[in-house]
Every structure is written in C-alpha cells, then in structure tokens.
Design an enzyme around this catalytic site. Structure first.
Site, PDB file in Angstrom:
ATOM      1  N   LYS A 115      -7.196   3.386   8.334  1.00  0.00           N
ATOM      2  CA  LYS A 115      -7.027   3.566   6.888  1.00  0.00           C
ATOM      3  C   LYS A 115      -7.972   4.640   6.340  1.00  0.00           C
ATOM      4  CE  LYS A 115      -3.633   0.797   5.932  1.00  0.00           C
ATOM      5  NZ  LYS A 115      -2.353   1.331   5.415  1.00  0.00           N
TER       6      LYS A 115
ATOM      7  N   THR B  27       0.330 -12.224   2.671  1.00  0.00           N
ATOM      8  CA  THR B  27       1.557 -11.788   3.342  1.00  0.00           C
ATOM      9  C   THR B  27       1.481 -12.135   4.830  1.00  0.00           C
ATOM     10  OG1 THR B  27       0.740  -9.593   3.961  1.00  0.00           O
ATOM     11  CG2 THR B  27       1.744  -9.793   1.779  1.00  0.00           C
TER      12      THR B  27
ATOM     13  N   TYR C  72      -8.348  -1.286  12.545  1.00  0.00           N
ATOM     14  CA  TYR C  72      -7.638  -1.133  11.273  1.00  0.00           C
ATOM     15  C   TYR C  72      -8.407  -0.239  10.293  1.00  0.00           C
ATOM     16  CZ  TYR C  72      -5.355  -2.433   6.889  1.00  0.00           C
ATOM     17  OH  TYR C  72      -4.687  -2.416   5.682  1.00  0.00           O
TER      18      TYR C  72
END
Length: 245
Positions: A167, A198, A163
């Site tokens: 980014k 979330t 990840y």
C-alpha cells in the site's frame, strides 16, 4: 450519463461503491475477476431496482484480461469518467518480515500495485476523453509511513510486512501518476476506506461498508477545483484533511 469502472466490485466495499454511484446516476461497469461472481452481483443490483450496470470480467493481475476488458468497454463508449482501483489482496499469512514468503510479496504487489498500474495504463485513453476524469486508488492507512511509526496509532502494533509495503508503494505510484497528469483534467487521489468489516479481514473491522464506500465515492465526485495526488484517511483525520505521510 457518467460512466465508472470499479475493480473488485462484485462484493464488499466495491459493491457498495457501485450501489452508491448508481444512486447518483452513474452507469457502472462492475469489474470482477470471476464473471460468474460479477453476474451474481449484477442480478442483486437489478433486484434492487438498478438497471444502469453491467458485469465486466477483469483480473487485474492478467495483461490479457485487462486488455480484453478495455476492448469490451471501448466497444460501448469512447470515454470513462471515473476509474476506481478497488481490487486488492492482503498477501495472506504470516505477515512477519522475517517469515513471509517471496510468493506472498509477489501476490500482494502484483494485485495492489502492478494491477493498479496495469488497469490505469490500459484505460487512460478513455479516461482522458472525459471532461471531468477522476481516478480513485483505494489505499489504506497501513500504507502511511508516518502512521506506521506513530505509537499513538491504534494499529501501531500491527506491522504487516507484506500488505503495508504494497500500500505504501501504491501511494507512491499514485503520487507519480498525479504528477504526470498535472497538466490534464485528470484528478488522482488515494482514499483509505477505514478498518471495515469485510471478508478481507474476517469481519474484524469496526466500520461498515456503507461508511467506507461513502469515503471513496466522495473523491470520485470532486469538482475541477478538487485535490489531486493526495491521501485521505477520515478514520484518522477530519473530513477533507489530507493525511500526513
């Protein structure tokens, strides 16, 4: 009426961004990889009293899907005032540098980097037709090389080898994009919504979707004297202060 396309807008932060921009008088194209999910989100907005929105099917990892979305929006308008590249994936588990699979890297980069480039390139002609065009790329503090090496960073011990690089690459792409558009009216910025509760993180976040969306919306609304090519993370730095790399 200004128009905005938000990718990944059928839930979570993207959905809240849509609500906040509708409240500010925008017409919202609610981008969703699955049109059924997009239509469900649209019905929720309509139930809340919002009418200036429509669901657009767009899978950022598919050339054909993005081209179809561009053609659909192009039938309705010759300009797009704001593009918010919000769709993203974590890359799954494991995230260790010596264990993560090539497939994980491909998935993360295809959505978080290539997908952003794919959508931006497809819609740039409509964006340039706006008198005050804005592009907001939803990034993460996890993409900051400086913060990743800062032992005082509360997330220092998280080293997501899939990840985080995606980014970081998104940030570099955004800087290159802003540089190429420097002689135009287009403003390009990266915004970290913060560690938000979330589905993306199994609701482990500490922030709310309302807070996250407000941070994103701010840079969709900047005036012609506003920044471009900058990375903002209000979770770490005071409001309006650029995050050091």
């Amino acid at each position: 009426m200004k128009k905005v396309l938000i990718t990944g807008a059928n839930k979570s932060i993207g959905f809240e961004v849509a609500k906040q921009l509708l409240e500010k008088g925008f017409y919202v194209y609610l981008g969703s990889r699955n049109i059924e999910n997009g239509n469900e989100a649209l019905e929720e907005l309509k139930s809340a009293g919002f009418s200036n929105a429509e669901a657009i099917e767009i899978d950022v990892t598919s050339d054909d899907s993005v081209k179809a979305a561009r053609a659909e929006i192009g039938k309705k308008s010759d300009s797009l005032d704001v593009l918010i590249n919000n769709a993203g994936v974590s890359g799954g588990q494991p995230q260790q540098a010596l264990i993560a699979t090539p497939e994980q890297f491909k998935q993360a980069f295809d959505t978080n980097v290539i997908g952003v480039a794919r959508v931006t390139q497809a819609f740039i002609d409509l964006i340039k037709n706006s008198p005050e065009p804005r592009i907001v790329n939803v990034s993460s503090s996890q993409g900051s090389l400086t913060l990743a090496n800062d032992k005082s960073n509360p997330y220092y011990n998280f080293k997501g080898a899939v990840y985080q690089p995606s980014k970081a690459a998104l940030n570099m792409y955004s800087i290159a994009l802003a540089f190429e558009l420097r002689e135009t009216a287009v403003k390009v910025n990266m915004v970290d919504p913060g560690f938000t509760k979330t589905d993306f993180n199994n609701h482990r976040g500490s922030g709310t979707v309302e807070e996250a969306a407000t941070r994103i919306v701010k840079y969709a609304l900047i005036d012609n004297d506003g920044p471009s090519g900058k990375f903002f993370s209000e979770e770490f730095f005071p409001e309006g202060v650029e995050c050091p790399w």
